[in-house]
Design an enzyme around this catalytic site. Sequence first.
Site, PDB file in Angstrom:
ATOM      1  N   VAL A 109       0.864  -1.180   0.000  1.00  0.00           N
ATOM      2  CA  VAL A 109       0.000   0.000   0.000  1.00  0.00           C
ATOM      3  C   VAL A 109       0.897   1.225   0.000  1.00  0.00           C
ATOM      4  O   VAL A 109       2.100   1.129   0.341  1.00  0.00           O
ATOM      5  CB  VAL A 109      -0.914  -0.011   1.251  1.00  0.00           C
ATOM      6  N   ASN A 149       2.577  -1.099  10.072  1.00  0.00           N
ATOM      7  CA  ASN A 149       3.375  -1.584  11.200  1.00  0.00           C
ATOM      8  C   ASN A 149       2.798  -1.127  12.540  1.00  0.00           C
ATOM      9  O   ASN A 149       1.743  -0.492  12.600  1.00  0.00           O
ATOM     10  CB  ASN A 149       4.841  -1.160  11.049  1.00  0.00           C
ATOM     11  N   GLY A 150       3.507  -1.439  13.619  1.00  0.00           N
ATOM     12  CA  GLY A 150       3.050  -1.102  14.960  1.00  0.00           C
ATOM     13  C   GLY A 150       3.320   0.324  15.379  1.00  0.00           C
ATOM     14  O   GLY A 150       3.054   0.694  16.530  1.00  0.00           O
ATOM     15  N   MET A 151       3.866   1.141  14.481  1.00  0.00           N
ATOM     16  CA  MET A 151       4.033   2.588  14.673  1.00  0.00           C
ATOM     17  C   MET A 151       5.061   2.978  15.727  1.00  0.00           C
ATOM     18  O   MET A 151       5.162   4.149  16.100  1.00  0.00           O
ATOM     19  CB  MET A 151       2.691   3.264  15.008  1.00  0.00           C
ATOM     20  N   VAL A 152       5.853   2.036  16.235  1.00  0.00           N
ATOM     21  CA  VAL A 152       6.845   2.370  17.259  1.00  0.00           C
ATOM     22  C   VAL A 152       7.932   3.246  16.634  1.00  0.00           C
ATOM     23  O   VAL A 152       8.497   2.910  15.585  1.00  0.00           O
ATOM     24  CB  VAL A 152       7.463   1.109  17.875  1.00  0.00           C
ATOM     25  N   HIS A 200      13.255  -0.979  16.664  1.00  0.00           N
ATOM     26  CA  HIS A 200      12.371  -1.104  15.509  1.00  0.00           C
ATOM     27  C   HIS A 200      12.995  -0.344  14.337  1.00  0.00           C
ATOM     28  O   HIS A 200      13.646   0.677  14.519  1.00  0.00           O
ATOM     29  CB  HIS A 200      10.991  -0.570  15.862  1.00  0.00           C
ATOM     30  N   VAL A 251       6.971  -3.948 -10.076  1.00  0.00           N
ATOM     31  CA  VAL A 251       8.245  -3.886 -10.798  1.00  0.00           C
ATOM     32  C   VAL A 251       8.841  -5.285 -10.859  1.00  0.00           C
ATOM     33  O   VAL A 251       9.032  -5.943  -9.827  1.00  0.00           O
ATOM     34  CB  VAL A 251       9.214  -2.904 -10.128  1.00  0.00           C
ATOM     35  N   HIS A 281      11.367  -7.135  11.147  1.00  0.00           N
ATOM     36  CA  HIS A 281      12.410  -6.120  11.170  1.00  0.00           C
ATOM     37  C   HIS A 281      13.604  -6.538  10.310  1.00  0.00           C
ATOM     38  O   HIS A 281      14.745  -6.205  10.620  1.00  0.00           O
ATOM     39  CB  HIS A 281      12.886  -5.880  12.602  1.00  0.00           C
TER      40      HIS A 281
END
Length: 586
Positions: free
Chosen positions: A116, A124-127, A565, A266, A521
Amino acid sequence: MLSSTLPIQVVTLALALIRHASAKLYESARELDLNERYDFVIVGSGPGGSTVAARLSENPKYKVLLIEAGANDDGVATIHAPLLQQTIPSTYMWNYTTEATPATSNRSLNYLRGYVLGGSSSVNGMVYSRCAADDYNGWAVATGDNGWRWDNVLPYIKKSERLVPATSGRNYSGEYDPSLHGYKGELATSLAAFGPTDFDQRALNSTTGPHGEFPFHQDMNDGRSVGLTWMQFAIGGGERSSAATSFLTGAVRARPNLSIVLNTYVTRVLQTEGGSPNSPSVRTVELGDRSARSVIGTVTAGKEVILAAGNVNTPQILLNSGIGDKKVLTQLGIKTTVNLPDVGNNMADHPGVIATWTSQTNEGPAFDPEAAFSEWTANKTGPLTGTINRLTLWSRIPSNATIWKTFQDPSSGKDTPHFEMVMAAYNGTAGAFLILLNPTSRGGISLRSSNPFDAPVIDSGILKTPYDILALAEGIRSMKRFFSGPAWTNYLRTPTFVDPDTASAAEWEAYIRENVATNYHGVGTAAMSKKDAKHGVVDPDLRVKRVSGLRIVDASVIPNVPAGHTQVPIYVVAERASDLIKASWE
C-alpha cells in the site's frame, strides 16, 4: 507485538470511511506515458522511497516518478486509526510467509509487509525507535564512512521528526527529553495517548535506581536506552504517521514534477545504453501487472533508478534482473548482468516470544465501538488514537552470565540493549513480548524460479544459532527478575511460558522453536560495505556496486539488524541518501 481482538463493528465501520486524496494519482502503469523521460525513478513508497521522492522533488528541475505496487492508503481507517492496526485487511499486505524450517519447528511464519502507499510504515506497529547510537557507529565501521556515525545522522533524525502532543491531552512531561527531538519535520511523533494504567504503574514502581538492573530511563531515543521507558510512536493528530501521510502530503503530491503510480509491480531493472563492460548502466525499470502476471512496459531514468522496495522485494528485483550470484542465477536460467554474490544474503531479523502470567488484570480495550469510531472520525480523538502498549523495558544480559563463557557479546556496544520487553496486560494475562535485539542467526531472500511474478523464498534465519536459543533463555530470566518485585505480589499468578530454569535444555529449545515469532524487522539483504570491499552489495553512498545509475534506499542496505524497531533507521538512510543523490547531480 502483543495484540487484542477488537469488536467486529469497529472493523466494519472502519472500512466504510472514505477520504479523498488531495491530488490525482495514477492508478496503474497503463495510465502512464511510457515514453516520458524522468530524472529519477523510485521503486517503492515506504520510508525510503517516499522520503527520497519528497526530497528530490523539492527541486523543480528534477522530474521524479514514484512507483508503488499496492493501492492508495486514503480512505482506509484501519490503517489510519492507531488502535485498529491489528485489523488492517490482508488486501494491504504482500501476504508473504517464511519457509518452514526445523529452526521454527517446521512452521511457516507470516511475514508482514505493506502492500500500500507508505509501504510497511502504513501497516506496522508505529513504534518510533531510533535504536542504539553504536548501531550507527557500526555502520560507519562497516562502510569506512563516518557520515553514518550517530553524531552525524542525528541531525537527519531531528530534521524529519515533529514531536506533537497527544490529542487526548495527556501530559507526558518527564517521560522524554525535549532536547533530543525535532519539532518542525514531516513525521509526527508522540508518546502514549493514555495511561498509566494499574499495570503500567506497577511496572514503573518496579524500576531500580540508576545503577540497578532495571532503571527508569527518561527517553528511549537517546541512543543508549537501557531501562524502562515510555514508548514513542509515529502518531500525530490522532492518526498514524506513515511515510505516505508525512512525506506525500497533498502539497507534495500536487508538485508538477512528481508523478506517483499505484498498483504497479516492478519485475526487473534493465540495462540501458551507456556505461562500460565493467560498469553497465542500469536505468530502465520493467513494469508489470501482478494480478495478470504480465509485463506492461518500461520507463527509463535519465539520472538514477532508486530501489526502495524493501528487504524482501529489492533483492528479488535485483536477482530477477541478473544482479546476484552468477552460479545461482545460471541454475535458474537467468542471464547474469553483474556477479554480486551477496545479493539476498545476510538477512537478519529479531526473534521474539510472548511471555506472560495469568493475572487478576482486566485491562485492555473496553469501549463502545460505534461511539469510539464516531469520535475518531469526527475529531481524531478517543480510544482509537491509543495503542495497546505504552511501556517497554530495554535490558542487557548481566556481564557475569554463564552465556559469556561460551559466546562473545554480539551487541554493537555496552550501551546497546540485548532485549526489548514490550509491556502489556490484557484479557487476564500480564507480562511482555520478549524480543532478542542482537541475533547471530542469518537467513536470506532467493528466487523460486526465473518468473519474476513468483513470490520470493524468504528464509528469516530465525534461531539458526545456539547463541540465540540461549540468549532468549537469558531474556526470560531477566523478565522473571523484573516481575518478581513487591509490585507484582498477588497480581501475577501462573506463568504461561516454559521456564528455562525448571525445564530441561531440550524442553526449552523445543518450546522456543514452537513459539518463536518474527518481528518483521528484516535487514541486510543488499548490505552496504566499503567501496573497495568484495563483499556487500552497495557502497557507502548506497550505489549498487559494479553498475551505474542504480542506488538502493531501504532496510536491505543496513548491514546488521539494529537494537530496536527499524523504521527510523530507514528514514535516516533516506534522508542521507537524498543529500548524497543531490550532491551527485548538482
